[in-house]
Design a protein around this motif. Structure first.
Motif, PDB file in Angstrom:
ATOM      1  N   GLU A 262      47.536   0.950   3.394  1.00  0.00           N
ATOM      2  CA  GLU A 262      48.525   1.493   2.470  1.00  0.00           C
ATOM      3  C   GLU A 262      48.745   0.468   1.363  1.00  0.00           C
ATOM      4  OE1 GLU A 262      51.835   2.418   5.038  1.00  0.00           O
ATOM      5  OE2 GLU A 262      50.989   4.388   5.512  1.00  0.00           O
ATOM      6  N   GLY A 263      48.302   0.812   0.165  1.00  0.00           N
ATOM      7  CA  GLY A 263      48.267  -0.157  -0.919  1.00  0.00           C
ATOM      8  C   GLY A 263      49.523  -0.192  -1.759  1.00  0.00           C
ATOM      9  N   TRP A 264      49.338  -0.587  -3.004  1.00  0.00           N
ATOM     10  CA  TRP A 264      50.472  -0.770  -3.897  1.00  0.00           C
ATOM     11  C   TRP A 264      51.299   0.505  -4.042  1.00  0.00           C
ATOM     12  CZ3 TRP A 264      51.581  -5.544  -4.968  1.00  0.00           C
ATOM     13  CH2 TRP A 264      50.567  -6.500  -5.062  1.00  0.00           C
ATOM     14  N   ARG A 265      52.588   0.351  -3.903  1.00  0.00           N
ATOM     15  CA  ARG A 265      53.540   1.423  -4.147  1.00  0.00           C
ATOM     16  C   ARG A 265      54.866   0.776  -4.502  1.00  0.00           C
ATOM     17  NH1 ARG A 265      53.691   4.928   0.945  1.00  0.00           N
ATOM     18  NH2 ARG A 265      51.449   4.512   0.857  1.00  0.00           N
ATOM     19  N   PRO A 266      55.759   1.474  -5.216  1.00  0.00           N
ATOM     20  CA  PRO A 266      57.011   0.837  -5.639  1.00  0.00           C
ATOM     21  C   PRO A 266      57.824   0.328  -4.452  1.00  0.00           C
ATOM     22  CG  PRO A 266      56.662   2.871  -6.845  1.00  0.00           C
ATOM     23  CD  PRO A 266      55.618   2.835  -5.763  1.00  0.00           C
ATOM     24  N   GLY A 267      58.305  -0.895  -4.581  1.00  0.00           N
ATOM     25  CA  GLY A 267      59.202  -1.477  -3.589  1.00  0.00           C
ATOM     26  C   GLY A 267      60.611  -1.581  -4.164  1.00  0.00           C
ATOM     27  N   PRO A 268      61.358  -2.598  -3.774  1.00  0.00           N
ATOM     28  CA  PRO A 268      62.721  -2.762  -4.299  1.00  0.00           C
ATOM     29  C   PRO A 268      62.722  -2.825  -5.827  1.00  0.00           C
ATOM     30  CG  PRO A 268      62.343  -4.241  -2.449  1.00  0.00           C
ATOM     31  CD  PRO A 268      61.013  -3.637  -2.791  1.00  0.00           C
ATOM     32  N   THR A 269      63.679  -2.184  -6.438  1.00  0.00           N
ATOM     33  CA  THR A 269      63.755  -2.153  -7.903  1.00  0.00           C
ATOM     34  C   THR A 269      65.203  -2.166  -8.365  1.00  0.00           C
ATOM     35  OG1 THR A 269      63.046  -0.919  -9.875  1.00  0.00           O
ATOM     36  CG2 THR A 269      63.723   0.384  -7.981  1.00  0.00           C
ATOM     37  N   GLU A 270      65.408  -2.665  -9.565  1.00  0.00           N
ATOM     38  CA  GLU A 270      66.749  -2.649 -10.165  1.00  0.00           C
ATOM     39  C   GLU A 270      66.602  -2.451 -11.662  1.00  0.00           C
ATOM     40  OE1 GLU A 270      70.132  -5.867 -11.309  1.00  0.00           O
ATOM     41  OE2 GLU A 270      69.496  -5.887  -9.190  1.00  0.00           O
ATOM     42  N   ASP A 271      67.299  -1.492 -12.215  1.00  0.00           N
ATOM     43  CA  ASP A 271      67.251  -1.196 -13.640  1.00  0.00           C
ATOM     44  C   ASP A 271      68.590  -1.563 -14.270  1.00  0.00           C
ATOM     45  OD1 ASP A 271      66.978  -0.223 -16.194  1.00  0.00           O
ATOM     46  OD2 ASP A 271      66.411   1.815 -15.586  1.00  0.00           O
ATOM     47  N   SER A 272      68.566  -2.546 -15.166  1.00  0.00           N
ATOM     48  CA  SER A 272      69.800  -3.004 -15.794  1.00  0.00           C
ATOM     49  C   SER A 272      70.229  -2.096 -16.944  1.00  0.00           C
ATOM     50  CB  SER A 272      69.631  -4.433 -16.321  1.00  0.00           C
ATOM     51  OG  SER A 272      68.728  -4.434 -17.418  1.00  0.00           O
ATOM     52  N   GLY A 273      69.295  -1.306 -17.442  1.00  0.00           N
ATOM     53  CA  GLY A 273      69.605  -0.452 -18.573  1.00  0.00           C
ATOM     54  C   GLY A 273      69.658  -1.199 -19.891  1.00  0.00           C
ATOM     55  N   ALA A 274      69.323  -2.494 -19.874  1.00  0.00           N
ATOM     56  CA  ALA A 274      69.348  -3.307 -21.091  1.00  0.00           C
ATOM     57  C   ALA A 274      68.381  -4.474 -20.919  1.00  0.00           C
ATOM     58  CB  ALA A 274      70.757  -3.822 -21.370  1.00  0.00           C
ATOM     59  N   ARG A 275      68.069  -5.117 -22.049  1.00  0.00           N
ATOM     60  CA  ARG A 275      67.173  -6.271 -22.000  1.00  0.00           C
ATOM     61  C   ARG A 275      67.866  -7.442 -21.320  1.00  0.00           C
ATOM     62  NH1 ARG A 275      63.907  -8.891 -27.149  1.00  0.00           N
ATOM     63  NH2 ARG A 275      63.252 -10.831 -26.130  1.00  0.00           N
ATOM     64  N   ARG A 276      67.106  -8.116 -20.433  1.00  0.00           N
ATOM     65  CA  ARG A 276      67.660  -9.275 -19.728  1.00  0.00           C
ATOM     66  C   ARG A 276      67.274 -10.566 -20.438  1.00  0.00           C
ATOM     67  NH1 ARG A 276      65.771  -5.939 -15.369  1.00  0.00           N
ATOM     68  NH2 ARG A 276      67.360  -5.550 -13.778  1.00  0.00           N
ATOM     69  N   THR A 277      68.027 -11.602 -20.199  1.00  0.00           N
ATOM     70  CA  THR A 277      67.587 -12.946 -20.559  1.00  0.00           C
ATOM     71  C   THR A 277      66.595 -13.402 -19.502  1.00  0.00           C
ATOM     72  OG1 THR A 277      69.271 -14.083 -19.254  1.00  0.00           O
ATOM     73  CG2 THR A 277      69.878 -13.426 -21.517  1.00  0.00           C
ATOM     74  N   PRO A 278      65.773 -14.432 -19.787  1.00  0.00           N
ATOM     75  CA  PRO A 278      64.874 -14.939 -18.758  1.00  0.00           C
ATOM     76  C   PRO A 278      65.614 -15.338 -17.483  1.00  0.00           C
ATOM     77  CG  PRO A 278      64.202 -15.798 -20.883  1.00  0.00           C
ATOM     78  CD  PRO A 278      65.500 -15.065 -21.098  1.00  0.00           C
ATOM     79  N   ALA A 279      66.767 -15.966 -17.604  1.00  0.00           N
ATOM     80  CA  ALA A 279      67.521 -16.367 -16.415  1.00  0.00           C
ATOM     81  C   ALA A 279      67.976 -15.154 -15.618  1.00  0.00           C
ATOM     82  CB  ALA A 279      68.730 -17.213 -16.824  1.00  0.00           C
ATOM     83  N   GLU A 280      68.403 -14.098 -16.327  1.00  0.00           N
ATOM     84  CA  GLU A 280      68.824 -12.877 -15.644  1.00  0.00           C
ATOM     85  C   GLU A 280      67.639 -12.200 -14.953  1.00  0.00           C
ATOM     86  OE1 GLU A 280      72.561 -11.600 -18.574  1.00  0.00           O
ATOM     87  OE2 GLU A 280      70.517 -10.892 -18.969  1.00  0.00           O
ATOM     88  N   ALA A 281      66.474 -12.199 -15.627  1.00  0.00           N
ATOM     89  CA  ALA A 281      65.274 -11.621 -15.021  1.00  0.00           C
ATOM     90  C   ALA A 281      64.911 -12.371 -13.742  1.00  0.00           C
ATOM     91  CB  ALA A 281      64.105 -11.658 -16.001  1.00  0.00           C
ATOM     92  N   GLY A 282      65.027 -13.709 -13.797  1.00  0.00           N
ATOM     93  CA  GLY A 282      64.722 -14.509 -12.618  1.00  0.00           C
ATOM     94  C   GLY A 282      65.675 -14.224 -11.472  1.00  0.00           C
ATOM     95  N   ALA A 283      66.957 -14.108 -11.784  1.00  0.00           N
ATOM     96  CA  ALA A 283      67.937 -13.817 -10.738  1.00  0.00           C
ATOM     97  C   ALA A 283      67.684 -12.453 -10.110  1.00  0.00           C
ATOM     98  CB  ALA A 283      69.348 -13.873 -11.329  1.00  0.00           C
ATOM     99  N   THR A 284      67.296 -11.485 -10.941  1.00  0.00           N
ATOM    100  CA  THR A 284      66.988 -10.152 -10.418  1.00  0.00           C
ATOM    101  C   THR A 284      65.777 -10.197  -9.501  1.00  0.00           C
ATOM    102  OG1 THR A 284      67.890  -9.082 -12.400  1.00  0.00           O
ATOM    103  CG2 THR A 284      66.358  -7.791 -11.052  1.00  0.00           C
ATOM    104  N   VAL A 285      64.736 -10.919  -9.923  1.00  0.00           N
ATOM    105  CA  VAL A 285      63.523 -11.017  -9.103  1.00  0.00           C
ATOM    106  C   VAL A 285      63.834 -11.652  -7.757  1.00  0.00           C
ATOM    107  CG1 VAL A 285      61.297 -12.188  -8.890  1.00  0.00           C
ATOM    108  CG2 VAL A 285      61.897 -11.006 -11.017  1.00  0.00           C
ATOM    109  N   ARG A 286      64.607 -12.721  -7.758  1.00  0.00           N
ATOM    110  CA  ARG A 286      64.917 -13.383  -6.486  1.00  0.00           C
ATOM    111  C   ARG A 286      65.711 -12.473  -5.564  1.00  0.00           C
ATOM    112  NH1 ARG A 286      63.213 -18.348  -6.052  1.00  0.00           N
ATOM    113  NH2 ARG A 286      62.779 -19.612  -7.920  1.00  0.00           N
ATOM    114  N   ALA A 287      66.599 -11.689  -6.116  1.00  0.00           N
ATOM    115  CA  ALA A 287      67.369 -10.749  -5.294  1.00  0.00           C
ATOM    116  C   ALA A 287      66.466  -9.646  -4.738  1.00  0.00           C
ATOM    117  CB  ALA A 287      68.497 -10.140  -6.123  1.00  0.00           C
ATOM    118  N   LEU A 288      65.562  -9.133  -5.562  1.00  0.00           N
ATOM    119  CA  LEU A 288      64.649  -8.076  -5.115  1.00  0.00           C
ATOM    120  C   LEU A 288      63.699  -8.583  -4.032  1.00  0.00           C
ATOM    121  CD1 LEU A 288      63.757  -6.369  -8.519  1.00  0.00           C
ATOM    122  CD2 LEU A 288      65.263  -5.485  -6.732  1.00  0.00           C
ATOM    123  N   LEU A 289      63.234  -9.836  -4.164  1.00  0.00           N
ATOM    124  CA  LEU A 289      62.296 -10.382  -3.189  1.00  0.00           C
ATOM    125  C   LEU A 289      62.915 -10.507  -1.803  1.00  0.00           C
ATOM    126  CD1 LEU A 289      60.396 -13.082  -5.284  1.00  0.00           C
ATOM    127  CD2 LEU A 289      59.514 -10.895  -4.449  1.00  0.00           C
TER     128      LEU A 289
END
Length: 302
Positions: A262-289
């Motif tokens: 069973e290959g690639w398929r969507p996992g945890p996701t979060e949509d902010s509805g707006a552009r993130r800063t790099p720091a915000e993107a990093g925080a989101t990635v760590r939470a999703l992981l």
């Protein structure tokens, strides 16, 4: 001779040795007429004076089957086209294509030169694409002529293509590409009566003899778990009309084990509805992981 492939015509690339030879013999045992392709090269793709395709074809005929040898390079347009032509001119049809040919040129990435990269992708990936393209063109023509086939393609990937393998960047990339090619072909060719699947086998061949040097036998049975022939029953079934409805799948197989991958398929996701800063993107990635599955280990990683 009868069996689940009775009357079918099957072309197997890289069928002079190892897995390809086992597949060719297994298809013949199930009643198929077999086009045995093998360029006859060494483990690293360099010329080998002993071409084994004719020997395997003769072995099939000696056992009461029907086979013809094909020695062209299927990683060239002319060679791939002649594989299909050989089937049509010899037997009048082509029902199943098994793409299996390949070799290794292993290097760590910092030591991997472009020639070794290009050579491995050429044989594995281009060597899958070109026979598939020419076979598909034939099956499309058959469909347009009102003769929709029950055609099958079985491609050969690898655990290296699914998880990666240290020292095999070229091979892993090619085998991963074969999976993607399989998925696209299954979607595009269904309208022409073609099913396309892939297997990721593990068996003792020239390419893996150092890894599987010792036969793994079940106590008291003498079962050689790493024998190439253990992979062939799945390949034969996928190449038969009995596999109707199974397409776009990848199967890992070794010994007596078959696994639907069973290959690639969507996992945890979060949509902010707006552009993130790099720091915000990093925080989101760590939470999703923290919610995501842990990837399988790359082969050979410590």
């Amino acid at each position: 001779m009868s069996g689940i492939c009775h009357g079918r015509v099957v072309a197997v690339t890289g069928a002079g040795r190892g897995l390809g030879r086992a597949h060719a013999l297994a298809f013949a045992a199930e009643g198929a007429r077999v086009v045995v392709n093998d360029l006859g090269v060494g483990l690293d793709g360099t010329p080998d004076p002993a071409s084994p395709a004719a020997q395997v074809a003769a072995e099939i005929r000696a056992a009461g089957g029907d086979a013809v040898a094909h020695g062209a390079d299927i990683a060239t347009g002319d060679g791939a086209a002649s594989l299909v032509t050989t089937a049509l001119e010899t037997y009048g049809r082509l029902d199943t294509l098994v793409n299996n040919a390949g070799f290794l040129r292993d290097r760590m990435l910092v030591n991997l030169d472009q020639d070794d990269w290009d050579a491995v992708l050429r044989v594995h990936l281009t060597g899958h694409f070109l026979p598939l393209r020419h076979a598909a063109a034939h099956w499309r023509a058959e469909t347009r002529a009102g003769r929709t086939p029950h055609a099958r393609v079985v491609n050969t990937s690898s655990g290296a293509g699914l998880l990666g393998s240290v020292g095999q960047g070229n091979y892993s990339a090619a085998k991963a590409g074969i999976v993607a090619l399989t998925l696209v072909a299954a979607a595009e060719l269904a309208r022409y009566g073609v099913q396309v699947n892939a297997v990721a086998p593990a068996a003792r061949t020239r390419m893996t003899e150092r890894v599987f040097a010792r036969a793994m036998a079940a106590p008291g049975t003498g079962f050689d778990a790493m024998a190439p022939g253990n992979v062939s029953p799945l390949v034969v079934w996928l190449g038969s009309a009995d596999s109707a409805g199974v397409t776009g799948r990848v199967f890992e197989t070794e010994a007596g084990r078959i696994t639907v991958m069973e290959g690639w398929r969507p996992g945890p996701t979060e949509d902010s509805g707006a552009r993130r800063t790099p720091a915000e993107a990093g925080a989101t990635v760590r939470a999703l992981l923290t919610e995501a599955l842990t990837p399988g280990a790359v082969y050979g990683a410590r």
